[in-house]
Design a protein around this motif. Structure first.
Motif, mmCIF file in Angstrom:
data_model
loop_
_atom_site.group_PDB
_atom_site.id
_atom_site.type_symbol
_atom_site.label_atom_id
_atom_site.label_comp_id
_atom_site.label_asym_id
_atom_site.label_seq_id
_atom_site.Cartn_x
_atom_site.Cartn_y
_atom_site.Cartn_z
ATOM 1 N N UNK A 120 48.002 50.214 34.174
ATOM 2 C CA UNK A 120 47.399 49.507 33.056
ATOM 3 C C UNK A 120 45.897 49.351 33.240
ATOM 4 N N UNK A 121 45.463 49.220 34.484
ATOM 5 C CA UNK A 121 44.042 49.210 34.840
ATOM 6 C C UNK A 121 43.892 50.021 36.115
ATOM 7 N N UNK A 122 42.789 50.757 36.212
ATOM 8 C CA UNK A 122 42.611 51.615 37.382
ATOM 9 C C UNK A 122 41.131 51.713 37.735
ATOM 10 N N UNK A 123 40.725 50.956 38.756
ATOM 11 C CA UNK A 123 39.365 51.047 39.256
ATOM 12 C C UNK A 123 38.310 50.443 38.360
ATOM 13 N N UNK A 124 38.577 49.279 37.780
ATOM 14 C CA UNK A 124 37.623 48.635 36.871
ATOM 15 C C UNK A 124 36.707 47.713 37.664
ATOM 16 N N UNK A 125 35.402 47.856 37.448
ATOM 17 C CA UNK A 125 34.390 46.987 38.051
ATOM 18 C C UNK A 125 33.661 46.249 36.935
ATOM 19 N N UNK A 126 33.302 44.991 37.214
ATOM 20 C CA UNK A 126 32.603 44.206 36.201
ATOM 21 C C UNK A 126 31.831 43.093 36.884
ATOM 22 N N UNK A 127 30.574 42.894 36.478
ATOM 23 C CA UNK A 127 29.743 41.792 36.948
ATOM 24 C C UNK A 127 29.339 40.939 35.764
ATOM 25 N N UNK A 128 29.548 39.623 35.904
ATOM 26 C CA UNK A 128 29.235 38.694 34.821
ATOM 27 C C UNK A 128 28.320 37.594 35.356
ATOM 28 N N UNK A 129 27.031 37.823 35.195
ATOM 29 C CA UNK A 129 26.078 36.789 35.561
ATOM 30 C C UNK A 129 25.975 35.775 34.422
ATOM 31 N N UNK A 130 25.449 34.578 34.701
ATOM 32 C CA UNK A 130 25.289 33.570 33.651
ATOM 33 C C UNK A 130 24.490 34.122 32.476
ATOM 34 N N UNK A 131 24.998 33.912 31.280
ATOM 35 C CA UNK A 131 24.326 34.362 30.065
ATOM 36 C C UNK A 131 24.622 35.785 29.658
ATOM 37 N N UNK A 132 25.346 36.543 30.464
ATOM 38 C CA UNK A 132 25.624 37.953 30.155
ATOM 39 C C UNK A 132 26.703 38.052 29.089
ATOM 40 N N UNK A 133 26.520 38.973 28.133
ATOM 41 C CA UNK A 133 27.473 39.226 27.050
ATOM 42 C C UNK A 133 28.047 40.622 27.228
ATOM 43 N N UNK A 134 29.367 40.708 27.362
ATOM 44 C CA UNK A 134 30.032 41.988 27.569
ATOM 45 C C UNK A 134 31.147 42.120 26.542
ATOM 46 N N UNK A 135 31.196 43.252 25.868
ATOM 47 C CA UNK A 135 32.281 43.564 24.938
ATOM 48 C C UNK A 135 33.187 44.605 25.567
ATOM 49 N N UNK A 136 34.494 44.415 25.412
ATOM 50 C CA UNK A 136 35.483 45.365 25.916
ATOM 51 C C UNK A 136 36.225 45.935 24.715
ATOM 52 N N UNK A 137 36.131 47.242 24.524
ATOM 53 C CA UNK A 137 36.724 47.889 23.366
ATOM 54 C C UNK A 137 37.569 49.071 23.845
ATOM 55 N N UNK A 138 38.283 49.642 22.902
ATOM 56 C CA UNK A 138 39.116 50.793 23.228
ATOM 57 C C UNK A 138 40.347 50.812 22.364
ATOM 58 N N UNK A 139 41.109 51.898 22.387
ATOM 59 C CA UNK A 139 42.318 51.986 21.567
ATOM 60 C C UNK A 139 43.374 50.991 22.019
ATOM 61 N N UNK A 140 44.368 50.768 21.178
ATOM 62 C CA UNK A 140 45.459 49.863 21.532
ATOM 63 C C UNK A 140 46.171 50.376 22.781
ATOM 64 N N UNK A 141 46.506 49.435 23.669
ATOM 65 C CA UNK A 141 47.167 49.811 24.911
ATOM 66 C C UNK A 141 46.240 50.321 25.987
ATOM 67 N N UNK A 142 44.928 50.170 25.788
ATOM 68 C CA UNK A 142 43.970 50.684 26.771
ATOM 69 C C UNK A 142 43.870 49.802 28.005
ATOM 70 N N UNK A 143 44.353 48.544 27.942
ATOM 71 C CA UNK A 143 44.265 47.635 29.080
ATOM 72 C C UNK A 143 43.281 46.507 28.887
ATOM 73 N N UNK A 144 42.818 46.281 27.662
ATOM 74 C CA UNK A 144 41.791 45.262 27.410
ATOM 75 C C UNK A 144 42.324 43.852 27.698
#
Length: 431
Positions: free
Chosen positions: A197-221
């Protein structure tokens, strides 16, 4: 002495044999009754909540007949079990009566004094009567043990993984001020053995950072948000908040660190106010108003006859789909976690309303709170710091909106298709 074997036999029959038979009968009954009761309960829910759809598709009679057939079968099974229970109780009573009568016969033949004969008979009845309680105990033991075994199989604690699993209540207190969340190498293996369902996802969220996660249905969002919130332990990888695993913090305070609007948010059968105060019971009236305004509920609230004290019904049955989603969104904004996760916060809204609500939400989040938004709406992402495109659990593209629309791939194709659809929508609305 001649009476002792009779009393022993009666006690053995009522204290061992009959309870064993009762337990075996109850066990067989539980195996038959439990699935039938579940099916009847499901039929009841389908017939009540799905009445409109059943009528629209002409399926009411068919579903009603099926429900009646299951209910009749359940009734027959329960009647047989009740008859078996009555037979066991009657047998125990009969054994006690026969044993007491035999005590009288034995006593009279032996020339025992009449008072002693009476004591023997009454004592036998009392002893057998006490044993008959074991019949009910045996049935109840099976009735409790069977469902507990089913539930226990679901409650086996998972092994600690990646710092997400539960920590003792005496963990660290949630730190004050903004925090940074880091995810490294997140992998979640599908339980059916298919692709992760997820494979090797990296993500950094500093204060104030805005991140959108998109993709087709079933992508693992939604799976990614569940991992970040600590609701799902990844099979590999780490998630840390302020340099520490999420499990290091007190369990009942973690939602103040990472939380928000996750998939399938539940709306409770209570008032609007109680639904909003779920994670922050001390919120003031001004806090409620601000959260509802950011979620686009202020106009709707003014139209309600009782305002915040309006009961929304079971699972928000009195609300539309968009209103339920915005109520859950307002609840997430009121809780105000340091890292705000939003899964489809504008679902059920038209493009213009979705853009307005998203803008209000980001403004309400403030400059010191990281925000992750899972969305199917690609318009309105121009000001996000990063957009992650997930497909089959992997990050296929990432970058700013302006860069992704210039690159061939899923994001540009979907964005152009949505723009065409929105232009058509506006044209129809203007007409």
């Amino acid at each position: 002495p001649p009476a002792a074997p009779v009393l022993a036999a009666a006690l053995l029959a009522t204290g061992v044999l009959l309870p064993a038979v009762a337990a075996r009968t109850a066990r067989r009954g539980a195996e038959l009754v439990a699935p039938l009761r579940a099916a009847v309960a499901t039929d009841a829910v389908d017939l009540t909540r799905g009445a409109a759809d059943l009528a629209a598709f002409g399926a009411t009679a068919r579903f009603t007949a099926r429900a009646r057939a299951r209910a009749a079968r359940l009734s027959r099974v329960e009647s047989r079990l009740a008859a078996a229970a009555v037979a066991a109780d009657a047998t125990g009573t009969l054994v006690g009566g026969v044993a007491a009568a035999w005590m009288v016969v034995v006593g009279v033949r032996a020339g025992v004094h009449g008072a002693v004969v009476g004591a023997l008979a009454v004592g036998t009845l009392a002893a057998v009567e006490a044993n008959l309680a074991l019949l009910a105990a045996a049935r109840r033991w099976v009735e409790i043990r069977t469902p507990l075994a089913r539930v226990a199989a679901l409650l086996v604690p998972a092994a600690p993984a990646s710092g997400i699993d539960g920590a003792p209540d005496g963990g660290r207190a949630v730190p004050d001020g903004p925090v940074t969340l880091s995810a490294r190498g997140i992998r979640v293996q599908s339980r059916d053995g298919s692709a992760p369902a997820l494979d090797g996802v990296d993500l950094d969220l500093e204060p104030g950072r805005r991140v959108a996660v998109v993709g087709p249905s079933g992508a693992g969002k939604s799976t990614l948000l569940a991992v970040l919130a600590g609701q799902l332990a990844p099979d590999a990888g780490t998630v840390t908040v302020a340099g520490m695993p999420l499990s290091a913090y007190r369990r009942d305070e973690r939602h103040h660190l990472v939380g928000g609007l996750l998939a399938d948010a539940h709306v409770f059968h209570t008032t609007v106010r109680e639904n909003l105060l779920l994670g922050r019971a001390d919120a003031t009236a001004a806090d409620l108003d601000a959260a509802c305004a950011a979620a686009g509920l202020d106009g709707w609230l003014r139209e309600l006859p009782a305002g915040y004290d309006t009961v929304v019904g079971e699972e928000g049955a009195q609300l539309s789909g968009g209103q339920r989603q915005r109520l859950a969104l307002a609840r997430a904004l009121l809780d105000a976690p340091r890292v705000l996760l939003l899964d489809e916060p504008t679902e059920g809204l038209d493009p213009a309303a979705a853009a307005r609500v998203l803008g209000r939400v980001l403004a309400a989040a403030g400059p010191n709170r990281a925000v992750v938004v899972v969305t199917h709406h690609l318009s309105g992402l121009e000001d996000f710091d990063e957009v992650l495109v997930l497909d089959q659990g992997r990050v296929r593209q990432r970058g700013r909106h302006r860069d992704l629309v210039e690159q061939p791939g899923w994001y540009r194709d979907s964005y152009l298709a949505q723009r065409l659809a929105e232009e058509g929508y506006h044209a129809l609305a203007a007409a």
